[in-house]
Design a protein around this motif. Structure first.
Motif, mmCIF file in Angstrom:
data_model
loop_
_atom_site.group_PDB
_atom_site.id
_atom_site.type_symbol
_atom_site.label_atom_id
_atom_site.label_comp_id
_atom_site.label_asym_id
_atom_site.label_seq_id
_atom_site.Cartn_x
_atom_site.Cartn_y
_atom_site.Cartn_z
ATOM 1 N N LYS A 53 0.725 -1.101 0.046
ATOM 2 C CA LYS A 53 0.008 0.013 -0.108
ATOM 3 C C LYS A 53 0.844 1.259 -0.108
ATOM 4 O O LYS A 53 1.695 1.315 0.881
ATOM 5 N N PHE A 54 0.775 2.166 -0.969
ATOM 6 C CA PHE A 54 1.304 3.360 -1.016
ATOM 7 C C PHE A 54 0.374 4.486 -0.233
ATOM 8 O O PHE A 54 -0.473 4.655 -0.683
ATOM 9 N N VAL A 55 1.134 5.027 0.707
ATOM 10 C CA VAL A 55 0.198 5.839 1.681
ATOM 11 C C VAL A 55 1.117 7.206 1.973
ATOM 12 O O VAL A 55 2.279 7.388 1.667
ATOM 13 N N ASP A 56 0.508 8.034 2.423
ATOM 14 C CA ASP A 56 1.345 9.483 2.729
ATOM 15 C C ASP A 56 1.745 9.160 4.100
ATOM 16 O O ASP A 56 1.652 8.460 4.916
ATOM 17 N N LYS A 57 2.849 10.387 4.474
ATOM 18 C CA LYS A 57 3.551 10.363 5.667
ATOM 19 C C LYS A 57 2.689 10.257 6.969
ATOM 20 O O LYS A 57 3.022 9.519 8.051
ATOM 21 N N GLU A 58 1.621 10.940 6.933
ATOM 22 C CA GLU A 58 0.529 10.924 8.001
ATOM 23 C C GLU A 58 0.184 9.302 8.626
ATOM 24 O O GLU A 58 0.197 9.222 9.859
ATOM 25 N N ARG A 59 -0.161 8.644 7.436
ATOM 26 C CA ARG A 59 -0.605 7.291 7.935
ATOM 27 C C ARG A 59 0.533 6.491 8.348
ATOM 28 O O ARG A 59 0.417 5.762 9.233
ATOM 29 N N LEU A 60 1.854 6.569 7.915
ATOM 30 C CA LEU A 60 2.906 5.971 8.345
ATOM 31 C C LEU A 60 3.230 6.436 9.757
ATOM 32 O O LEU A 60 3.429 5.522 10.745
ATOM 33 N N ASN A 61 3.094 7.676 10.242
ATOM 34 C CA ASN A 61 3.193 8.105 11.411
ATOM 35 C C ASN A 61 2.125 7.625 12.391
ATOM 36 O O ASN A 61 2.437 7.344 13.500
ATOM 37 N N GLN A 62 0.782 7.394 12.116
ATOM 38 C CA GLN A 62 -0.192 6.908 12.686
ATOM 39 C C GLN A 62 0.192 5.302 12.973
ATOM 40 O O GLN A 62 -0.054 4.969 14.318
ATOM 41 N N LEU A 63 0.747 4.653 12.111
ATOM 42 C CA LEU A 63 1.099 3.359 12.431
ATOM 43 C C LEU A 63 2.221 3.061 13.509
ATOM 44 O O LEU A 63 2.010 2.168 14.455
ATOM 45 N N THR A 64 3.314 3.919 13.538
ATOM 46 C CA THR A 64 4.400 3.979 14.607
ATOM 47 C C THR A 64 5.033 5.245 14.799
ATOM 48 O O THR A 64 5.010 6.111 13.899
ATOM 49 N N ASN A 65 5.317 5.382 16.201
ATOM 50 C CA ASN A 65 5.967 6.514 16.418
ATOM 51 C C ASN A 65 7.565 6.254 16.285
ATOM 52 O O ASN A 65 8.438 7.247 16.601
#
Length: 246
Positions: A53-65
Motif C-alpha cells: 500500500k502506498f500511503v502518505d507520511k501521516e498514515r505511516l506516522n499513525q502506524l508507528t512513532n
C-alpha cells in the motif's frame, strides 16, 4: 492489529524480514518514494503474498512513532497453510477431501465461527481470498475458540481459479444460495468443497457458475437469510450426516 510487536519499521528491518521470509501481511510505503532501498522492498514484496500500500507520511506516522524511513510492514501473527496441507490432512485421516471456501467474508466474528465449525465438522481446512475479505486477526483467533491452531487456513489470490485447480483434482462444489435446491435432496458425499458467500451480497456470480450444486436451506421464518457462519454450520453438518450414512 496495531500492536507494537506486529510492526516492523525502517528500511533495513523490512528488507531483512522479507529476505527471511517472515509472514508479512501488508507493507506500507511512502507514496512517491523511489530510492534504491524502497525499490528493493517493493521488488521483494511482489515475490510474496504481502499486500503493498502506498500511503502518505501521516498514515505511516499513525502506524508507528518509531523512525520508519518511509516504510512499515505488518507481520502476520498467523502462518497460513497451503492447499497441499489440506489434501495431506485428508489423506492422513483416510477421508475424502472436505474444504470450506469463503467468497469474501468480511466480519472477523463470522470467520472465527466458521473456522470453529470447520474443525468440529472435520473439514480439512478453510480457504479464504487475499483481497476484499478479512484475514486472520486476533478477533478471528479468539472467536475460533482455539480451532485456528488445528484447522489450517489457506489464503489464495483468486477463489474461482483455485476452484478450477481443485476440480482438476476431483473436487465437487456446493454453494449456499437462497435460489438453490434444498440441501437435504442433494448428494454431497465424496470430495467436496462448500462455498459460503459474502454476508451481504452472497456468492459472486463467477464463483456460483463454477459450483456443481446450488444448495439452499429450507427456512420457515419471517426474515430471509441466515447469518453466514450459521449457514456454514448447517451445510457442513449435512456433509457430516451424509458421510456417516455412507
Amino acid at each position: 492489529m496495531n500492536h507494537k510487536e506486529d510492526l516492523i519499521a525502517g528500511r533495513n528491518a523490512v528488507i531483512e524480514a522479507l529476505r527471511a521470509k517472515k509472514p508479512i501481511d501488508k507493507i506500507f510505503v511512502l507514496d512517491g518514494c523511489q530510492d534504491g532501498p524502497i525499490r528493493t522492498i517493493v521488488r521483494e514484496a511482489k515475490k510474496t503474498d504481502a499486500i503493498l500500500k502506498f500511503v502518505d507520511k501521516e498514515r505511516l506516522n499513525q502506524l508507528t512513532n518509531e523512525h520508519h524511513q518511509g516504510v512499515v510492514a505488518i507481520v502476520a501473527a498467523y502462518e497460513y497453510g497451503t492447499i497441499e496441507d489440506l489434501f495431506k490432512r485428508a489423506e492422513e485421516k483416510g477421508e475424502d477431501p472436505f474444504f470450506i471456501l469463503l467468497d469474501g467474508i468480511e466480519d472477523p466474528h463470522n470467520l472465527g465461527a466458521i473456522i470453529r465449525t470447520a474443525n468440529l465438522a472435520g473439514a480439512h481446512g478453510v480457504i479464504i481470498p487475499k483481497h476484499r475479505a478479512v484475514g486472520i486477526t486476533p478477533t478471528v483467533a479468539k472467536t475460533s475458540a482455539g480451532a485456528i491452531n488445528y484447522t489450517p487456513v489457506v489464503k489464495v489470490t483468486n477463489i474461482g481459479k483455485t476452484m478450477d485447480e481443485l476440480k482438476e483434482r476431483g473436487m465437487w462444489f456446493a454453494c449456499a444460495d437462497m435460489d438453490g435446491e434444498v440441501i437435504y435432496r442433494q448428494n454431497l458425499t465424496g470430495s467436496i468443497g462448500l462455498v459460503i458467500g459474502n454476508e451481504g451480497s452472497g456468492v459472486s456470480r463467477l464463483v456460483k457458475e463454477k459450483c456443481d450444486f446450488i444448495s439452499s436451506i429450507p427456512m420457515k421464518g419471517d426474515i430471509d437469510s441466515l447469518n453466514a457462519s450459521v449457514a456454514a454450520g448447517v451445510l457442513a453438518f449435512e456433509v457430516v450426516r451424509q458421510r456417516l450414512g455412507k
